[in-house]
Design a protein around this motif. Structure first.
Motif, PDB file in Angstrom:
ATOM      1  N   VAL A 274       0.841  -1.193   0.000  1.00  0.00           N
ATOM      2  CA  VAL A 274       0.000   0.000   0.000  1.00  0.00           C
ATOM      3  C   VAL A 274       0.880   1.248   0.000  1.00  0.00           C
ATOM      4  N   LEU A 275       0.333   2.311  -0.556  1.00  0.00           N
ATOM      5  CA  LEU A 275       0.883   3.650  -0.393  1.00  0.00           C
ATOM      6  C   LEU A 275       0.181   4.247   0.815  1.00  0.00           C
ATOM      7  N   LEU A 276       0.934   4.597   1.860  1.00  0.00           N
ATOM      8  CA  LEU A 276       0.318   5.132   3.070  1.00  0.00           C
ATOM      9  C   LEU A 276      -0.373   6.463   2.769  1.00  0.00           C
ATOM     10  N   PRO A 277      -1.346   6.859   3.606  1.00  0.00           N
ATOM     11  CA  PRO A 277      -2.119   8.074   3.328  1.00  0.00           C
ATOM     12  C   PRO A 277      -1.241   9.298   3.097  1.00  0.00           C
ATOM     13  N   LEU A 278      -1.662  10.124   2.140  1.00  0.00           N
ATOM     14  CA  LEU A 278      -0.982  11.378   1.826  1.00  0.00           C
ATOM     15  C   LEU A 278      -1.681  12.493   2.593  1.00  0.00           C
ATOM     16  N   ASP A 279      -0.985  13.111   3.525  1.00  0.00           N
ATOM     17  CA  ASP A 279      -1.585  14.108   4.414  1.00  0.00           C
ATOM     18  C   ASP A 279      -1.168  15.498   3.956  1.00  0.00           C
ATOM     19  N   GLU A 280      -2.165  16.275   3.498  1.00  0.00           N
ATOM     20  CA  GLU A 280      -1.878  17.615   2.997  1.00  0.00           C
ATOM     21  C   GLU A 280      -1.698  18.648   4.102  1.00  0.00           C
ATOM     22  N   ASN A 281      -1.835  18.248   5.357  1.00  0.00           N
ATOM     23  CA  ASN A 281      -1.663  19.180   6.471  1.00  0.00           C
ATOM     24  C   ASN A 281      -0.196  19.343   6.865  1.00  0.00           C
ATOM     25  N   PRO A 486     -11.331   4.102  -4.436  1.00  0.00           N
ATOM     26  CA  PRO A 486     -11.521   2.641  -4.323  1.00  0.00           C
ATOM     27  C   PRO A 486     -10.624   1.880  -5.292  1.00  0.00           C
ATOM     28  N   SER A 487     -10.243   0.704  -4.863  1.00  0.00           N
ATOM     29  CA  SER A 487      -9.245  -0.070  -5.593  1.00  0.00           C
ATOM     30  C   SER A 487      -9.872  -1.107  -6.514  1.00  0.00           C
ATOM     31  N   PHE A 488      -9.100  -1.487  -7.521  1.00  0.00           N
ATOM     32  CA  PHE A 488      -9.357  -2.708  -8.285  1.00  0.00           C
ATOM     33  C   PHE A 488      -8.454  -3.768  -7.668  1.00  0.00           C
ATOM     34  N   THR A 489      -9.052  -4.748  -7.016  1.00  0.00           N
ATOM     35  CA  THR A 489      -8.272  -5.714  -6.241  1.00  0.00           C
ATOM     36  C   THR A 489      -8.296  -7.084  -6.894  1.00  0.00           C
ATOM     37  N   THR A 490      -7.116  -7.641  -7.058  1.00  0.00           N
ATOM     38  CA  THR A 490      -6.977  -9.019  -7.516  1.00  0.00           C
ATOM     39  C   THR A 490      -5.569  -9.497  -7.174  1.00  0.00           C
ATOM     40  N   HIS A 491      -5.429 -10.778  -6.889  1.00  0.00           N
ATOM     41  CA  HIS A 491      -4.114 -11.384  -6.695  1.00  0.00           C
ATOM     42  C   HIS A 491      -3.244 -10.602  -5.705  1.00  0.00           C
ATOM     43  N   SER A 492      -3.850 -10.213  -4.577  1.00  0.00           N
ATOM     44  CA  SER A 492      -3.137  -9.603  -3.448  1.00  0.00           C
ATOM     45  C   SER A 492      -2.681  -8.170  -3.678  1.00  0.00           C
ATOM     46  N   PHE A 493      -3.141  -7.532  -4.740  1.00  0.00           N
ATOM     47  CA  PHE A 493      -2.766  -6.138  -4.958  1.00  0.00           C
ATOM     48  C   PHE A 493      -3.995  -5.307  -5.262  1.00  0.00           C
ATOM     49  N   SER A 494      -4.132  -4.197  -4.534  1.00  0.00           N
ATOM     50  CA  SER A 494      -5.249  -3.276  -4.740  1.00  0.00           C
ATOM     51  C   SER A 494      -4.768  -2.106  -5.595  1.00  0.00           C
ATOM     52  N   MET A 495      -4.974  -2.224  -6.891  1.00  0.00           N
ATOM     53  CA  MET A 495      -4.499  -1.215  -7.841  1.00  0.00           C
ATOM     54  C   MET A 495      -5.256   0.094  -7.650  1.00  0.00           C
ATOM     55  N   ASN A 496      -4.521   1.191  -7.746  1.00  0.00           N
ATOM     56  CA  ASN A 496      -5.068   2.554  -7.720  1.00  0.00           C
ATOM     57  C   ASN A 496      -5.526   3.020  -6.347  1.00  0.00           C
ATOM     58  N   GLN A 497      -5.403   2.168  -5.342  1.00  0.00           N
ATOM     59  CA  GLN A 497      -5.845   2.538  -3.998  1.00  0.00           C
ATOM     60  C   GLN A 497      -5.006   3.701  -3.471  1.00  0.00           C
ATOM     61  N   ARG A 498      -5.667   4.743  -2.933  1.00  0.00           N
ATOM     62  CA  ARG A 498      -4.942   5.833  -2.295  1.00  0.00           C
ATOM     63  C   ARG A 498      -5.886   6.601  -1.376  1.00  0.00           C
ATOM     64  N   MET A 499      -5.299   7.223  -0.369  1.00  0.00           N
ATOM     65  CA  MET A 499      -6.043   8.070   0.553  1.00  0.00           C
ATOM     66  C   MET A 499      -5.341   9.412   0.667  1.00  0.00           C
TER      67      MET A 499
END
Length: 552
Positions: A274-281, A486-499
């Motif tokens: 995962v890419l950890l959340p990006l905090d704009e603060n 929201p992610s496209f999830t398959t084979h243990s990877f959630s593509m495009n997931q970000r917060m």
């Protein structure tokens, strides 16, 4: 000093102390409280190998078309005629479903070509673009637009891909294009242009030597982990190595040290990232986290009946550090084929998988049915919490995604070449279940925000408002607003997931238990590409249900 003023200050200080104690108690209770499992359907007719949440609160799921009849018929006597199919030339069963979260119902969808081990991403208009697969599906793109009727279905474009895309990865880009990277024996990438008149992709595939360099005897660089970074470049991880890649200039900008240990992390070793959340603060420091995987040569050993212990390590890497190093820590148990999802309160859930073996037909043992929740803000010894076990093993071809209300939807597990329900150690699983993380416990209802009104469109760097209610408000400094793609999830990877954690949050009370909140949209398209996001208000670690907004 007048007595009344002294009394006011004294009571105000008491309220601050009490509020701090309440927040501490909530944080502690969240780490101690266990979540809950609920079976939604004993069978949806297919094994949920791929999942994507759409903006109409429906989830599209599909498996593959070439391992026989599913347990769900196509409607109105429809059948799939496919002379290229390796199992059935005529198949009148569905291999894709559309699940409605609100009604807990599902209906079959018609997919013609083989979607096995394919990939996907959602366009800014909310349409799912799904790419590749196996056999006659490896050059196909398919689209599914959100709709509320019963007539919408997959639209397929044969031979639209330039190269065979089987085990490839998709990533949405700031300009609305999708980049498709890799695949089996594909050391290159290409683009999908959503405005193309002929629905074609880029004019040529572009070579990416990094994928060739990271291939080993078991490959272990399939479904490469890819994330868009806030500077507009891509982070790409394959096998044990990772780079920052400028896709516009087709050049590697930076290479990082190999992750500690020798365990590969990509398919078929199948860790998760995962890419950890990006905090704009605060100044954004993108950080990657990878957990689990399989030992080198685990695939070949498992084919001989020797199931190696999976990796129990997680690694975190700060991309922008001058001298970046992987900081390693250990999970309570080893895991391979797990899914990692960002939860709206900053936690990460690690769910599904096995503790020995690797991905592939019959190549894993010892299912891990207990999810882990990881709090990145606690000290290292307290970050992992072990959740209650599901009754269902979720092995090869299982998936999980975050739902609008904060639950995690879990399905799939097809560790055999066909729909095999008997005579095997781990039968094919067609069920659908949900896991409710601790923050959904009724004991936190007093602190749970409920959004009652929000702007449907959010613009970059523009202020927007929303109204929410909460029965027991602690203080403004413990309220945050998050956008989750929201992610496209398959084979243990959630593509495009970000917060993205938004800045500029200002709160005022407008009525009893009702508050108005102002926040500022993301700064750039690189931090948050345009499209439909789930917006959550989080109050002292307790999230609201998500509301759909369009970022443009």
């Amino acid at each position: 000093m007048p007595t009344k003023i002294v009394s006011f200050i004294f009571h105000f200080l008491i309220l601050i102390v009490q509020s701090s104690r309440m927040m501490s108690q909530i944080t502690s209770a969240l780490s101690d409280h266990e979540g809950e499992w609920h079976i939604l359907h004993e069978s949806i007719g297919i094994s949920a190998m791929h999942m994507q949440l759409l903006k109409n609160n429906k989830v599209v799921m599909f498996d593959r078309t070439d391992f026989g009849r599913s347990n769900l018929s196509l409607p109105d006597g429809r059948c799939r005629y496919d002379p290229n199919d390796t199992e059935l030339k005529i198949d009148c069963t569905a291999h894709s479903v559309l699940y409605d979260i609100g009604t807990n119902t599902f209906r079959p969808l018609m997919v013609q070509t083989d979607t096995w081990c394919s990939s996907g991403a959602v366009l800014p208009n909310g349409t799912l673009v799904q790419t590749g697969g196996y056999n006659d599906g490896d050059h196909v793109i398919r689209t599914l637009a959100p709709c509320n009727g019963f007539n919408c279905d997959w639209v397929e474009f044969p031979q639209a891909l330039l190269e065979r895309r089987w085990y490839a990865t998709n990533q949405i880009l700031p300009d609305g294009r999708i980049i498709i990277i890799g695949g089996r024996a594909q050391f290159n990438y290409e683009f999908y242009h959503p405005n193309s008149q002929d629905s074609s992709f880029s004019q040529k595939a572009v070579r990416l030597n990094f994928l060739r360099e990271t291939r080993d005897s078991d490959e272990n660089n399939l479904y490469p982990f890819v994330h868009l970074l806030p500077d507009g470049n891509l982070f790409i991880f394959a096998n044990t190595r990772s780079i920052v890649f400028d896709y516009k200039q087709n050049r590697m900008i930076r290479e990082f040290p190999a992750i500690n240990g020798s365990e590969p992390r990509n398919y078929p070793s199948s860790g998760s990232l995962v890419l950890l959340p990006l905090d704009e603060n605060r100044p954004i420091e993108p950080e990657i986290m990878i957990c689990g995987g399989a030992s080198r040569n685990a695939f070949q050993l498992a084919k001989k009946g020797k199931f190696q212990r999976a990796a129990s390590t997680c690694g975190r890497l700060k991309i922008m550090d001058k001298n970046p190093v992987w900081k390693m820590e250990n999970m309570p148990m080893p895991r391979v084929m797990s899914d990692m999802l960002l939860l709206p309160n900053d936690d990460i859930i690690i769910i599904n998988g096995a503790s020995s073996g690797t991905a592939g037909w019959e190549l894993a043992r010892n299912p891990v049915t207990r999810p882990l929740i990881y709090n990145p803000h606690l000290d290292e010894m307290r970050r992992f919490s072990v959740m209650p076990a599901s009754a269902r093993p979720r092995l090869y071809h299982s998936t999980a995604i975050l739902l609008t209300d904060g639950r995690v939807l879990v399905g799939g597990s097809n560790p055999h070449i066909y729909y095999n329900f008997s005579g095997v150690e781990y039968p094919t699983d067609l069920s659908l279940e949900s896991f409710s993380p601790p923050y959904l416990s009724p004991v936190y209802d007093h602190y749970r925000p409920r959004i009652i009104e929000v702007d449907e469109v959010v613009s970059y760097l523009q202020s927007f408002s929303l109204n929410f209610t909460v029965q027991r408000f602690l203080k403004m400094s413990v309220v945050s607003v998050r956008l989750i793609l929201p992610s496209f999830t398959t084979h243990s990877f959630s593509m495009n997931q970000r917060m993205v954690v938004l800045k500029g949050v200002q709160i005022s009370r407008v009525a009893n238990n009702t508050y108005q909140l102002f926040a500022v949209g993301p700064s750039t398209r690189e931090i948050a590409p345009p499209g439909y996001y789930l917006l959550f208000v989080v109050h002292s670690g307790i999230p609201s249900s998500g509301m759909w907004i369009k970022l443009q």
